[in-house]
Scaffold this motif. Structure first.
Motif, mmCIF file in Angstrom:
data_model
loop_
_atom_site.group_PDB
_atom_site.id
_atom_site.type_symbol
_atom_site.label_atom_id
_atom_site.label_comp_id
_atom_site.label_asym_id
_atom_site.label_seq_id
_atom_site.Cartn_x
_atom_site.Cartn_y
_atom_site.Cartn_z
ATOM 1 N N CYS A 98 16.630 -44.359 -17.363
ATOM 2 C CA CYS A 98 16.561 -42.973 -17.819
ATOM 3 C C CYS A 98 17.872 -42.495 -18.419
ATOM 4 C CB CYS A 98 16.093 -42.069 -16.686
ATOM 5 S SG CYS A 98 16.879 -42.396 -15.113
ATOM 6 N N GLY A 99 18.703 -43.431 -18.861
ATOM 7 C CA GLY A 99 19.912 -43.059 -19.567
ATOM 8 C C GLY A 99 20.988 -42.418 -18.714
ATOM 9 N N ASP A 100 20.936 -42.605 -17.425
ATOM 10 C CA ASP A 100 21.946 -42.013 -16.547
ATOM 11 C C ASP A 100 23.318 -42.586 -16.821
ATOM 12 O OD1 ASP A 100 20.291 -41.400 -13.374
ATOM 13 O OD2 ASP A 100 20.889 -40.040 -14.952
ATOM 14 N N THR A 101 24.297 -41.745 -16.739
ATOM 15 C CA THR A 101 25.681 -42.185 -16.765
ATOM 16 C C THR A 101 26.091 -42.359 -15.317
ATOM 17 O OG1 THR A 101 26.060 -40.898 -18.748
ATOM 18 C CG2 THR A 101 27.989 -41.615 -17.519
ATOM 19 N N CYS A 102 26.378 -43.596 -14.957
ATOM 20 C CA CYS A 102 26.691 -43.908 -13.570
ATOM 21 C C CYS A 102 28.110 -44.455 -13.523
ATOM 22 C CB CYS A 102 25.701 -44.955 -13.062
ATOM 23 S SG CYS A 102 25.757 -45.237 -11.310
ATOM 24 N N PRO A 103 28.936 -44.002 -12.579
ATOM 25 C CA PRO A 103 30.279 -44.561 -12.488
ATOM 26 C C PRO A 103 30.198 -46.075 -12.286
ATOM 27 C CG PRO A 103 29.964 -42.778 -10.893
ATOM 28 C CD PRO A 103 28.644 -43.047 -11.533
ATOM 29 N N VAL A 104 31.073 -46.807 -12.947
ATOM 30 C CA VAL A 104 31.075 -48.265 -12.845
ATOM 31 C C VAL A 104 32.336 -48.701 -12.114
ATOM 32 C CG1 VAL A 104 31.118 -50.418 -14.164
ATOM 33 C CG2 VAL A 104 29.730 -48.496 -14.956
ATOM 34 N N PHE A 105 32.142 -49.522 -11.073
ATOM 35 C CA PHE A 105 33.248 -50.038 -10.284
ATOM 36 C C PHE A 105 33.165 -51.555 -10.258
ATOM 37 C CE2 PHE A 105 32.450 -45.793 -8.605
ATOM 38 C CZ PHE A 105 33.727 -45.250 -8.631
ATOM 39 N N PRO A 106 34.294 -52.248 -10.280
ATOM 40 C CA PRO A 106 34.285 -53.699 -10.202
ATOM 41 C C PRO A 106 33.657 -54.175 -8.902
ATOM 42 C CG PRO A 106 36.542 -52.840 -10.476
ATOM 43 C CD PRO A 106 35.621 -51.674 -10.333
ATOM 44 N N GLY A 107 33.008 -55.326 -8.964
ATOM 45 C CA GLY A 107 32.444 -55.930 -7.763
ATOM 46 C C GLY A 107 31.057 -55.443 -7.409
ATOM 47 N N LYS A 108 30.519 -54.527 -8.176
ATOM 48 C CA LYS A 108 29.167 -54.019 -7.926
ATOM 49 C C LYS A 108 28.196 -54.733 -8.871
ATOM 50 C CE LYS A 108 30.977 -50.745 -5.380
ATOM 51 N NZ LYS A 108 31.067 -51.020 -3.976
ATOM 52 N N THR A 109 26.954 -54.814 -8.470
ATOM 53 C CA THR A 109 25.903 -55.329 -9.341
ATOM 54 C C THR A 109 25.142 -54.137 -9.889
ATOM 55 O OG1 THR A 109 25.700 -57.354 -8.046
ATOM 56 C CG2 THR A 109 23.813 -56.747 -9.434
ATOM 57 N N TYR A 110 25.013 -54.078 -11.205
ATOM 58 C CA TYR A 110 24.298 -52.977 -11.853
ATOM 59 C C TYR A 110 23.055 -53.533 -12.543
ATOM 60 C CZ TYR A 110 28.443 -50.217 -11.005
ATOM 61 O OH TYR A 110 29.475 -49.557 -10.399
ATOM 62 N N LEU A 111 21.915 -52.924 -12.268
ATOM 63 C CA LEU A 111 20.652 -53.294 -12.900
ATOM 64 C C LEU A 111 20.023 -52.042 -13.480
ATOM 65 C CD1 LEU A 111 19.223 -55.458 -9.966
ATOM 66 C CD2 LEU A 111 20.369 -56.305 -12.024
ATOM 67 N N ASP A 112 19.295 -52.197 -14.577
ATOM 68 C CA ASP A 112 18.562 -51.073 -15.151
ATOM 69 C C ASP A 112 17.095 -51.455 -15.217
ATOM 70 O OD1 ASP A 112 18.172 -48.527 -16.386
ATOM 71 O OD2 ASP A 112 18.032 -49.543 -18.318
ATOM 72 N N TRP A 113 16.287 -50.761 -14.440
ATOM 73 C CA TRP A 113 14.847 -51.008 -14.438
ATOM 74 C C TRP A 113 14.208 -50.008 -15.389
ATOM 75 C CZ3 TRP A 113 13.424 -51.415 -8.519
ATOM 76 C CH2 TRP A 113 13.994 -52.581 -7.993
ATOM 77 N N LYS A 114 13.686 -50.489 -16.498
ATOM 78 C CA LYS A 114 13.013 -49.618 -17.454
ATOM 79 C C LYS A 114 11.588 -49.372 -16.943
ATOM 80 C CE LYS A 114 15.895 -50.851 -21.353
ATOM 81 N NZ LYS A 114 16.965 -50.122 -20.776
ATOM 82 N N LEU A 115 11.349 -48.130 -16.564
ATOM 83 C CA LEU A 115 10.066 -47.736 -15.977
ATOM 84 C C LEU A 115 9.634 -46.410 -16.575
ATOM 85 C CD1 LEU A 115 11.178 -48.384 -12.311
ATOM 86 C CD2 LEU A 115 9.395 -49.693 -13.475
ATOM 87 N N ASP A 116 8.317 -46.226 -16.692
ATOM 88 C CA ASP A 116 7.812 -44.931 -17.143
ATOM 89 C C ASP A 116 8.208 -43.857 -16.138
ATOM 90 O OD1 ASP A 116 6.622 -46.040 -19.387
ATOM 91 O OD2 ASP A 116 4.701 -46.334 -18.388
ATOM 92 N N ASP A 117 8.398 -42.648 -16.635
ATOM 93 C CA ASP A 117 8.780 -41.518 -15.790
ATOM 94 C C ASP A 117 7.516 -40.839 -15.273
ATOM 95 O OD1 ASP A 117 9.847 -39.262 -14.595
ATOM 96 O OD2 ASP A 117 11.143 -38.768 -16.292
ATOM 97 N N PRO A 118 7.362 -40.693 -13.950
ATOM 98 C CA PRO A 118 6.181 -40.034 -13.403
ATOM 99 C C PRO A 118 6.217 -38.508 -13.490
ATOM 100 C CG PRO A 118 7.588 -40.758 -11.617
ATOM 101 C CD PRO A 118 8.219 -41.253 -12.898
ATOM 102 N N ALA A 119 7.308 -37.935 -13.976
ATOM 103 C CA ALA A 119 7.424 -36.471 -14.053
ATOM 104 C C ALA A 119 6.280 -35.888 -14.869
ATOM 105 C CB ALA A 119 8.757 -36.069 -14.671
ATOM 106 N N GLY A 120 5.613 -34.894 -14.302
ATOM 107 C CA GLY A 120 4.525 -34.209 -14.985
ATOM 108 C C GLY A 120 3.224 -35.003 -15.040
ATOM 109 N N GLN A 121 3.186 -36.156 -14.396
ATOM 110 C CA GLN A 121 2.000 -37.016 -14.408
ATOM 111 C C GLN A 121 1.187 -36.816 -13.127
ATOM 112 O OE1 GLN A 121 1.368 -39.070 -17.098
ATOM 113 N NE2 GLN A 121 3.220 -38.220 -17.999
#
Length: 148
Positions: A95-118
């Protein structure tokens, strides 16, 4: 020197996972609930949003109830730098979030439909995809889902 091999190994570390979406009212709540349900105490689970809603989406609550998981008492939480720092794995929900990035962390982006309003019918396939991804995450973490 008489030391057992087991004593030389560090104690197993409980991984921590943070799920992030904008409102923390749908996808991240479902993912956190599935991980908590399937992993029990083996994983520390957090969820948050960059602009949290007032309440969890009622269609999401209903869809999760259909899976035997009650999230009606959950409340959306604000994303903090501290929650990212305290997590080993940070998963954003496409969802395009800006998330702080720190070394040593694993970052994944799961592209999923948004249930808002559904309605719940539209939430069910999103719920199914999230459950599948959470099960795969458990395997990636070397954990077996609990049998309930």
């Amino acid at each position: 020197m008489s030391s057992s091999a087991a004593a030389d190994r560090p104690a197993p570390v409980r991984p921590s996972v943070l799920f992030v979406c904008v409102h923390n009212a749908g996808r991240s709540q479902m993912a956190a609930a599935f991980l908590t349900h399937l992993a029990g105490d083996a994983v520390e689970v957090r969820s948050a949003g960059s602009a949290p809603a007032d309440t969890v989406n009622p269609a999401v609550v209903e869809a999760m109830n259909e899976s035997g998981i009650d999230i009606s008492a959950e409340t959306p939480k604000i994303l903090t730098v501290e929650s990212v720092q305290a997590s080993d794995v940070v998963i954003t929900m496409g969802c395009g979030d800006t998330c702080p990035v720190f070394p040593g962390k694993t970052y994944l982006d799961w592209k999923l439909d948004d249930p808002a309003g559904q309605g719940v019918a539209a939430v069910r396939p999103i719920r199914g995809e999230i459950e599948n991804r959470v099960r795969a995450l458990l395997a990636d973490l070397g954990l077996t889902p609990r049998v309930l």
